[in-house]
Design a protein around this motif. Sequence first.
Motif, PDB file in Angstrom:
ATOM      1  N   GLY A   1      -4.541  39.343  -6.387  1.00 58.90           N
ATOM      2  CA  GLY A   1      -4.243  37.947  -6.685  1.00 58.90           C
ATOM      3  C   GLY A   1      -4.158  37.117  -5.421  1.00 58.90           C
ATOM      4  N   TYR A   2      -3.561  35.936  -5.528  1.00 56.92           N
ATOM      5  CA  TYR A   2      -3.396  35.084  -4.360  1.00 56.92           C
ATOM      6  C   TYR A   2      -2.141  34.230  -4.518  1.00 56.92           C
ATOM      7  CZ  TYR A   2      -5.503  31.530  -7.403  1.00 56.92           C
ATOM      8  OH  TYR A   2      -5.771  30.687  -8.453  1.00 56.92           O
ATOM      9  N   ALA A   3      -1.502  33.992  -3.371  1.00 55.24           N
ATOM     10  CA  ALA A   3      -0.331  33.112  -3.322  1.00 55.24           C
ATOM     11  C   ALA A   3      -0.777  31.706  -2.977  1.00 55.24           C
ATOM     12  CB  ALA A   3       0.668  33.624  -2.297  1.00 55.24           C
ATOM     13  N   MET A   4      -0.033  30.712  -3.447  1.00 57.07           N
ATOM     14  CA  MET A   4      -0.344  29.307  -3.219  1.00 57.07           C
ATOM     15  C   MET A   4       0.885  28.587  -2.691  1.00 57.07           C
ATOM     16  SD  MET A   4      -2.079  28.756  -6.970  1.00 57.07           S
ATOM     17  CE  MET A   4      -0.747  29.732  -7.708  1.00 57.07           C
ATOM     18  N   ALA A   5       0.659  27.630  -1.782  1.00 56.28           N
ATOM     19  CA  ALA A   5       1.741  26.781  -1.291  1.00 56.28           C
ATOM     20  C   ALA A   5       1.163  25.417  -0.973  1.00 56.28           C
ATOM     21  CB  ALA A   5       2.406  27.381  -0.058  1.00 56.28           C
ATOM     22  N   SER A   6       1.900  24.361  -1.312  1.00 56.19           N
ATOM     23  CA  SER A   6       1.405  23.005  -1.089  1.00 56.19           C
ATOM     24  C   SER A   6       2.580  22.053  -0.874  1.00 56.19           C
ATOM     25  CB  SER A   6       0.582  22.540  -2.296  1.00 56.19           C
ATOM     26  OG  SER A   6       0.189  21.187  -2.163  1.00 56.19           O
ATOM     27  N   TYR A   7       2.361  21.057   0.006  1.00 60.13           N
ATOM     28  CA  TYR A   7       3.357  20.015   0.254  1.00 60.13           C
ATOM     29  C   TYR A   7       2.657  18.664   0.243  1.00 60.13           C
ATOM     30  CZ  TYR A   7       6.785  17.047   2.625  1.00 60.13           C
ATOM     31  OH  TYR A   7       7.644  16.026   2.936  1.00 60.13           O
ATOM     32  N   ALA A   8       3.226  17.681  -0.456  1.00 63.49           N
ATOM     33  CA  ALA A   8       2.670  16.331  -0.518  1.00 63.49           C
ATOM     34  C   ALA A   8       3.751  15.313  -0.198  1.00 63.49           C
ATOM     35  CB  ALA A   8       2.066  16.053  -1.886  1.00 63.49           C
ATOM     36  N   TYR A   9       3.343  14.254   0.493  1.00 62.18           N
ATOM     37  CA  TYR A   9       4.268  13.194   0.908  1.00 62.18           C
ATOM     38  C   TYR A   9       3.609  11.837   0.669  1.00 62.18           C
ATOM     39  CZ  TYR A   9       6.986  10.168   4.058  1.00 62.18           C
ATOM     40  OH  TYR A   9       7.743   9.147   4.589  1.00 62.18           O
ATOM     41  N   SER A  10       4.342  10.920   0.031  1.00 58.27           N
ATOM     42  CA  SER A  10       3.852   9.558  -0.177  1.00 58.27           C
ATOM     43  C   SER A  10       4.923   8.564   0.249  1.00 58.27           C
ATOM     44  CB  SER A  10       3.511   9.311  -1.654  1.00 58.27           C
ATOM     45  OG  SER A  10       2.393  10.077  -2.050  1.00 58.27           O
ATOM     46  N   ARG A  11       4.445   7.441   0.799  1.00 58.29           N
ATOM     47  CA  ARG A  11       5.359   6.385   1.230  1.00 58.29           C
ATOM     48  C   ARG A  11       4.737   5.028   0.930  1.00 58.29           C
ATOM     49  NH1 ARG A  11      10.458   4.569   2.051  1.00 58.29           N
ATOM     50  NH2 ARG A  11      10.460   2.836   3.526  1.00 58.29           N
TER      51      ARG A  11
ATOM     52  N   HIS B   1       0.831  -1.199   0.000  1.00 60.67           N
ATOM     53  CA  HIS B   1       0.000   0.000   0.000  1.00 60.67           C
ATOM     54  C   HIS B   1       0.869   1.253   0.000  1.00 60.67           C
ATOM     55  CE1 HIS B   1       0.607  -0.678   4.416  1.00 60.67           C
ATOM     56  NE2 HIS B   1       0.777   0.630   4.389  1.00 60.67           N
ATOM     57  N   VAL B   2       0.223   2.374  -0.325  1.00 61.43           N
ATOM     58  CA  VAL B   2       0.875   3.681  -0.362  1.00 61.43           C
ATOM     59  C   VAL B   2       0.021   4.653   0.441  1.00 61.43           C
ATOM     60  CG1 VAL B   2       1.757   5.550  -1.795  1.00 61.43           C
ATOM     61  CG2 VAL B   2       1.769   3.198  -2.673  1.00 61.43           C
ATOM     62  N   ASN B   3       0.650   5.374   1.365  1.00 61.84           N
ATOM     63  CA  ASN B   3      -0.009   6.441   2.117  1.00 61.84           C
ATOM     64  C   ASN B   3       0.408   7.792   1.534  1.00 61.84           C
ATOM     65  OD1 ASN B   3      -1.468   5.195   4.517  1.00 61.84           O
ATOM     66  ND2 ASN B   3       0.551   4.246   4.701  1.00 61.84           N
ATOM     67  N   THR B   4      -0.560   8.650   1.275  1.00 61.40           N
ATOM     68  CA  THR B   4      -0.292   9.965   0.691  1.00 61.40           C
ATOM     69  C   THR B   4      -1.002  11.044   1.496  1.00 61.40           C
ATOM     70  OG1 THR B   4      -0.112   9.024  -1.533  1.00 61.40           O
ATOM     71  CG2 THR B   4      -0.499  11.394  -1.377  1.00 61.40           C
ATOM     72  N   GLU B   5      -0.271  12.105   1.839  1.00 57.58           N
ATOM     73  CA  GLU B   5      -0.861  13.260   2.530  1.00 57.58           C
ATOM     74  C   GLU B   5      -0.496  14.538   1.785  1.00 57.58           C
ATOM     75  OE1 GLU B   5       1.632  11.587   4.686  1.00 57.58           O
ATOM     76  OE2 GLU B   5       0.213   9.997   5.192  1.00 57.58           O
ATOM     77  N   GLN B   6      -1.385  15.509   1.845  1.00 52.20           N
ATOM     78  CA  GLN B   6      -1.140  16.819   1.236  1.00 52.20           C
ATOM     79  C   GLN B   6      -1.725  17.904   2.107  1.00 52.20           C
ATOM     80  OE1 GLN B   6      -2.046  20.525  -0.653  1.00 52.20           O
ATOM     81  NE2 GLN B   6      -3.683  19.026  -0.423  1.00 52.20           N
ATOM     82  N   GLY B   7      -0.978  18.979   2.290  1.00 46.86           N
ATOM     83  CA  GLY B   7      -1.462  20.147   3.003  1.00 46.86           C
ATOM     84  C   GLY B   7      -1.076  21.395   2.238  1.00 46.86           C
ATOM     85  N   GLY B   8      -1.935  22.404   2.274  1.00 48.75           N
ATOM     86  CA  GLY B   8      -1.616  23.611   1.530  1.00 48.75           C
ATOM     87  C   GLY B   8      -2.468  24.792   1.939  1.00 48.75           C
ATOM     88  N   VAL B   9      -2.111  25.962   1.405  1.00 52.45           N
ATOM     89  CA  VAL B   9      -2.836  27.193   1.690  1.00 52.45           C
ATOM     90  C   VAL B   9      -2.880  28.063   0.440  1.00 52.45           C
ATOM     91  CG1 VAL B   9      -2.227  27.250   4.142  1.00 52.45           C
ATOM     92  CG2 VAL B   9      -0.748  28.399   2.469  1.00 52.45           C
ATOM     93  N   THR B  10      -3.912  28.911   0.381  1.00 50.48           N
ATOM     94  CA  THR B  10      -3.916  30.041  -0.536  1.00 50.48           C
ATOM     95  C   THR B  10      -4.120  31.298   0.297  1.00 50.48           C
ATOM     96  OG1 THR B  10      -6.298  29.844  -0.951  1.00 50.48           O
ATOM     97  CG2 THR B  10      -4.821  28.727  -2.481  1.00 50.48           C
ATOM     98  N   VAL B  11      -3.411  32.366  -0.067  1.00 49.81           N
ATOM     99  CA  VAL B  11      -3.452  33.614   0.698  1.00 49.81           C
ATOM    100  C   VAL B  11      -3.680  34.776  -0.269  1.00 49.81           C
ATOM    101  CG1 VAL B  11      -2.201  35.151   2.254  1.00 49.81           C
ATOM    102  CG2 VAL B  11      -1.864  32.660   2.412  1.00 49.81           C
ATOM    103  N   PRO B  12      -4.758  35.539  -0.097  1.00 48.34           N
ATOM    104  CA  PRO B  12      -4.964  36.710  -0.957  1.00 48.34           C
ATOM    105  C   PRO B  12      -3.847  37.734  -0.746  1.00 48.34           C
ATOM    106  CG  PRO B  12      -6.973  36.143   0.236  1.00 48.34           C
ATOM    107  CD  PRO B  12      -5.870  35.353   0.860  1.00 48.34           C
ATOM    108  N   ILE B  13      -3.246  38.163  -1.829  1.00 40.65           N
ATOM    109  CA  ILE B  13      -2.223  39.208  -1.791  1.00 40.65           C
ATOM    110  C   ILE B  13      -2.539  40.176  -2.928  1.00 40.65           C
ATOM    111  CG2 ILE B  13       0.217  39.782  -1.995  1.00 40.65           C
ATOM    112  CD1 ILE B  13       0.901  37.056  -0.927  1.00 40.65           C
ATOM    113  N   GLY B  14      -2.962  41.380  -2.573  1.00 48.19           N
ATOM    114  CA  GLY B  14      -3.415  42.313  -3.588  1.00 48.19           C
ATOM    115  C   GLY B  14      -4.685  41.773  -4.221  1.00 48.19           C
TER     116      GLY B  14
END
Length: 368
Positions: free
Chosen positions: A306-316, A291-304
């Motif tokens: 527009g908006y900034a985005m950040a995301s991290y994903a991990y699988s094992r 089996h494979v476990n996968t997690e992802q966490g992220g955010v979007t932040v309004p700036i002006g």
Amino acid sequence: MKPTVDRILKTTVKATARAALSGASLGMLLGMTATETARAQSSVQLYGQIDEWVGATKFPGGGRAWNVGGGGMSTSYWGLKGTEDLGNGYKAVFALEDFFRAQNGSYGRFTGDTLFSRNAYVGIQSPYGTVTAGRLTTQLFVSTILFNPFSDSYTFSPMVYHVYLGEGTYPTYATDQGIVGDSGWNNAIQYTTPDFNGFNASAMYGFANQAGSNGQKKYSAQFLYFHGPFAATGVYQYVNFNSTAGDLDSLLAGYKSQSAAQAGLSYDLKFVKFFAQYMYTHNDIITGGFHVNTEQGGVTVPIGTGYAMASYAYSRSNGGMDQTHKSWAVGYDYPLSKRTDVYAAYLDDRYTNMSSGNTFGVGVRAKF
């Protein structure tokens, strides 16, 4: 505000109103009854988007390529969809949607892709739900793209990389992680419930369409819930073939089936929106599964504006190639208008025992 898949998929109110007015006028000219006029109302809409970016791509373990590419934030496509009012709350619905590569004028996402590979279906919508049949976007894909900051980007989204750029889908590097199959299923039928205060559920079944292979199948079930700032999803998917009956063995000797369950959450505080996903994938092999476990966490932040985005994903994975997969991405999207935006993004992608990969670039996306 971040664009949503819903905005792309919904028929505009103005187009529907024009179609209704046109149907009523024609009915009066022909002396039709009110019921007959209502049943004659129909609408057809042309829509889509073009997304092009310039930058460089280096897959893990490979070399760097500078390129003008398609689909930096979203894969380019065009579509036709329509409805016809059948009366008593029933409607006939259809859609034909084609991916294309504007950078070279070709149809499809890659050489050999079919013409209407995004969606190609017909169905009936009623007060009791909607039934569609044909080539359908999978429920797992919908949940995957709605609950990560980079949505459906095959270029910059860590979660899309972990779910769809892997086994049986994009063999650029050696991996036994990822979902078997495409973001759409052929020969499929789906039922979706009406909306209940932001909640709906759906079930889908895909046939192998081959005599003597009735045991070859794909099926899934999903729920989606949207209420104020909170949203959630849960989806389960099972497949025992990829494109044609009995073809899993070509991916991995003794490969019998794959099942996957995914959950996703998001919460919008206006000054920041949080995303979280978890997926468990089980691969059934004659000699023993893994089996494979996968997690992802992220955010979007309004700036002006527009908006900034950040995301991290991990699988094992706990067997097979015994790999760890780590990806992170940052980006900024700036709207020039309601239909056109520009963006810049960077993705870092790493597998166990491979040189690191990364992708960076700037692009423009226009909807119509």
